[in-house]
Scaffold this active site. Structure first.
Site, PDB file in Angstrom:
ATOM      1  N   LYS A  78     -11.565 -23.458  50.974  1.00 34.26           N
ATOM      2  CA  LYS A  78     -10.287 -22.810  51.176  1.00 34.26           C
ATOM      3  C   LYS A  78     -10.428 -21.412  51.597  1.00 34.26           C
ATOM      4  CE  LYS A  78      -7.414 -25.354  47.779  1.00 34.26           C
ATOM      5  NZ  LYS A  78      -6.805 -25.378  46.740  1.00 34.26           N
ATOM      6  N   ASP A 114      -0.169 -23.518  47.623  1.00 32.92           N
ATOM      7  CA  ASP A 114      -0.430 -23.942  46.171  1.00 32.92           C
ATOM      8  C   ASP A 114       0.592 -22.910  45.486  1.00 32.92           C
ATOM      9  OD1 ASP A 114      -2.208 -25.971  46.370  1.00 32.92           O
ATOM     10  OD2 ASP A 114      -4.246 -24.456  46.735  1.00 32.92           O
TER      11      ASP A 114
HETATM   12  P1  NAP Z   1     -12.796 -22.841  40.398  1.00 38.49           P
HETATM   13  O1  NAP Z   1     -12.419 -21.988  41.685  1.00 38.49           O
HETATM   14  O2  NAP Z   1     -14.031 -23.575  40.344  1.00 38.49           O
HETATM   15  O3  NAP Z   1     -12.530 -22.155  39.089  1.00 38.49           O
HETATM   16  C1  NAP Z   1     -12.886 -22.710  38.072  1.00 38.49           C
HETATM   17  C2  NAP Z   1     -12.078 -21.686  36.710  1.00 38.49           C
HETATM   18  O4  NAP Z   1     -12.413 -22.386  35.645  1.00 38.49           O
HETATM   19  C3  NAP Z   1     -12.647 -20.466  36.689  1.00 38.49           C
HETATM   20  O5  NAP Z   1     -11.808 -19.621  36.108  1.00 38.49           O
HETATM   21  C4  NAP Z   1     -13.648 -20.715  35.710  1.00 38.49           C
HETATM   22  O6  NAP Z   1     -14.186 -19.592  34.802  1.00 38.49           O
HETATM   23  C5  NAP Z   1     -13.133 -21.762  34.696  1.00 38.49           C
HETATM   24  N1  NAP Z   1     -13.982 -22.521  33.840  1.00 38.49           N
HETATM   25  C6  NAP Z   1     -14.840 -23.398  34.261  1.00 38.49           C
HETATM   26  N2  NAP Z   1     -15.574 -23.731  33.564  1.00 38.49           N
HETATM   27  C7  NAP Z   1     -15.356 -23.304  32.549  1.00 38.49           C
HETATM   28  C8  NAP Z   1     -15.672 -23.528  30.733  1.00 38.49           C
HETATM   29  N3  NAP Z   1     -16.588 -24.536  30.621  1.00 38.49           N
HETATM   30  N4  NAP Z   1     -15.166 -22.695  30.015  1.00 38.49           N
HETATM   31  C9  NAP Z   1     -14.170 -21.722  30.485  1.00 38.49           C
HETATM   32  N5  NAP Z   1     -13.887 -21.525  31.637  1.00 38.49           N
HETATM   33  C10 NAP Z   1     -14.239 -22.341  32.560  1.00 38.49           C
HETATM   34  O7  NAP Z   1     -11.773 -24.097  40.648  1.00 38.49           O
HETATM   35  P2  NAP Z   1     -10.183 -24.214  40.972  1.00 38.49           P
HETATM   36  O8  NAP Z   1     -10.206 -24.392  42.520  1.00 38.49           O
HETATM   37  O9  NAP Z   1      -9.367 -22.800  40.847  1.00 38.49           O
HETATM   38  O10 NAP Z   1      -9.491 -25.235  40.167  1.00 38.49           O
HETATM   39  C11 NAP Z   1      -9.140 -25.163  38.981  1.00 38.49           C
HETATM   40  C12 NAP Z   1      -8.425 -26.259  38.419  1.00 38.49           C
HETATM   41  O11 NAP Z   1      -7.110 -26.485  39.042  1.00 38.49           O
HETATM   42  C13 NAP Z   1      -9.023 -27.593  38.711  1.00 38.49           C
HETATM   43  O12 NAP Z   1      -8.841 -28.579  37.814  1.00 38.49           O
HETATM   44  C14 NAP Z   1      -8.391 -28.118  39.790  1.00 38.49           C
HETATM   45  O13 NAP Z   1      -8.369 -29.540  39.779  1.00 38.49           O
HETATM   46  C15 NAP Z   1      -6.776 -27.590  39.360  1.00 38.49           C
HETATM   47  N6  NAP Z   1      -6.056 -27.567  40.629  1.00 38.49           N
HETATM   48  C16 NAP Z   1      -4.741 -28.353  40.490  1.00 38.49           C
HETATM   49  C17 NAP Z   1      -4.081 -28.238  41.694  1.00 38.49           C
HETATM   50  C18 NAP Z   1      -2.638 -28.903  41.825  1.00 38.49           C
HETATM   51  O14 NAP Z   1      -1.825 -29.028  42.750  1.00 38.49           O
HETATM   52  N7  NAP Z   1      -2.079 -29.625  40.429  1.00 38.49           N
HETATM   53  C19 NAP Z   1      -4.142 -27.437  42.666  1.00 38.49           C
HETATM   54  C20 NAP Z   1      -5.322 -26.686  42.773  1.00 38.49           C
HETATM   55  C21 NAP Z   1      -6.195 -26.596  41.604  1.00 38.49           C
HETATM   56  P3  NAP Z   1     -15.284 -18.264  35.497  1.00 38.49           P
HETATM   57  O15 NAP Z   1     -14.670 -17.560  36.347  1.00 38.49           O
HETATM   58  O16 NAP Z   1     -15.632 -17.681  34.271  1.00 38.49           O
HETATM   59  O17 NAP Z   1     -16.313 -19.316  35.910  1.00 38.49           O
END
Ligand code: NAP
Length: 294
Positions: A78, A114
């Protein structure tokens, strides 16, 4: 937008649109996007385009072909696609991420659906209002955003664009929350707080808690301790961007406490519907797409 897709011809050649990412096999997008294309008689196929980093440039270039409407973009590309496109929509530029590419007269335009997708999802859950110009307002609400990764960045810019009263960003790594707070404050005058310790969270009236972390995708874990969630008022709404599993531990906690709560399927649907309209210049048949998703 000048592109108008032609009505259905029952024979090939078909137009193409697809999902660029790595991995892509798990995606729900083909299911509901194809249903939408078919419902409007648009002769296009929604495909999965598995694209490792090394093939991203070639893949993006292929979107300029005449038969290609554009693409969705997912993890991990992205951010990386931005410099490969011709024109970036200002919201996508601010967020620093593109999830939708449109091939318009051989120019590739990048958008982020998004952020508005989340606002539409909140709206359909009774949170916020829409004016006659289609602008969604979250005035009167406090947003508590869990996470500071890619999805949280889109959410944060969407929420401040909808004029939430205040934004609180809670993230495991504080520096990331602070960086996101500083980025949104460039265009938002309201208060933005960054935290890494959930025990500092307090309830404000009409709070919206949004989980944009990946915590809850696997196992009975929640991004918020139950005792912190229990402090929130009865009018708090909890939105978990995760949609698989359909009920995360956070949603279960919230519902057990009597709070209204919803999973991320509605955001998936609305970000996809907005992309559909960008590719086709047609209103997305949202109920057909929703049925295909459920
Ligand atoms: P990402 O960029 O990898 O970010 C992950 C986030 O989760 C970061 O803030 C990270 O914190 C945190 N995190 C991961 N493991 C953790 C843990 N064990 N304890 C506490 N915090 C933790 O992922 P993303 O693309 O933002 O996606 C995040 C979620 O949103 C996913 O589940 C994805 O499927 C969902 N999503 C849904 C939609 C929808 O249309 N419904 C769209 C986009 C994304 P740190 O920064 O501290 O590492």
């Amino acid at each position: 937008m000048s592109r108008k897709v032609k009505p259905k011809s029952s024979t090939p050649p078909y137009l193409r649109v697809g999902l660029i990412g790595d991995p892509v096999a798990h995606s729900y997008s083909p299911r509901f996007q194809q249903a939408g294309l078919d419902a409007l008689g648009i002769p296009a196929r929604y495909e999965l385009w598995h694209t490792p980093d090394t093939q991203l440039l070639e893949r993006v270039r292929s979107l300029c072909q005449k038969d290609c409407l554009g693409a969705n973009v997912t993890i991990p590309h992205k951010e990386a696609v931005l410099p490969l496109l011709d024109i970036i929509d200002p919201l996508a530029e601010r967020i620093g991420a593109v999830n939708t590419i449109v091939n318009e007269d051989d120019y590739l335009h990048g958008y982020n659906t998004d952020a508005p997708g989340l606002l539409h999802a909140l709206l359909e859950n009774g949170i916020g209002t829409m004016d006659t110009h289609g602008h969604i307002s979250l005035r009167g609400h406090t947003a508590i955003l869990l996470g500071a990764g890619g999805a949280a960045r889109g959410a944060a810019f969407g929420l401040v664009g909808a004029q939430v009263d205040r934004l609180i960003i809670l993230n495991r790594h504080l520096e990331r929350a602070q960086m996101l707070a500083s980025d949104v404050q460039q265009t938002y005058d309201g208060p933005v707080f960054s935290l890494s310790d959930p025990s500092f969270l307090i309830s404000h009236s009409s709070s919206i808690i949004i989980n944009a972390t990946s915590v809850g995708m696997h196992g009975d874990v929640s991004p918020l301790p139950a005792e912190v969630l229990a402090r929130f008022d009865a009018d708090t709404f909890v939105y978990d961007m995760i949609y698989n599993p359909i009920q995360t531990h956070l949603l279960l906690q919230a519902r057990t406490m009597g709070l209204r709560a919803a999973n991320g399927l509605s955001m998936l649907l609305h970000q996809g519907a907005l992309a559909f309209t960008l590719w086709t210049c047609r209103p997305a048949p949202i109920e057909v797409m929703r049925s295909a998703l459920l």
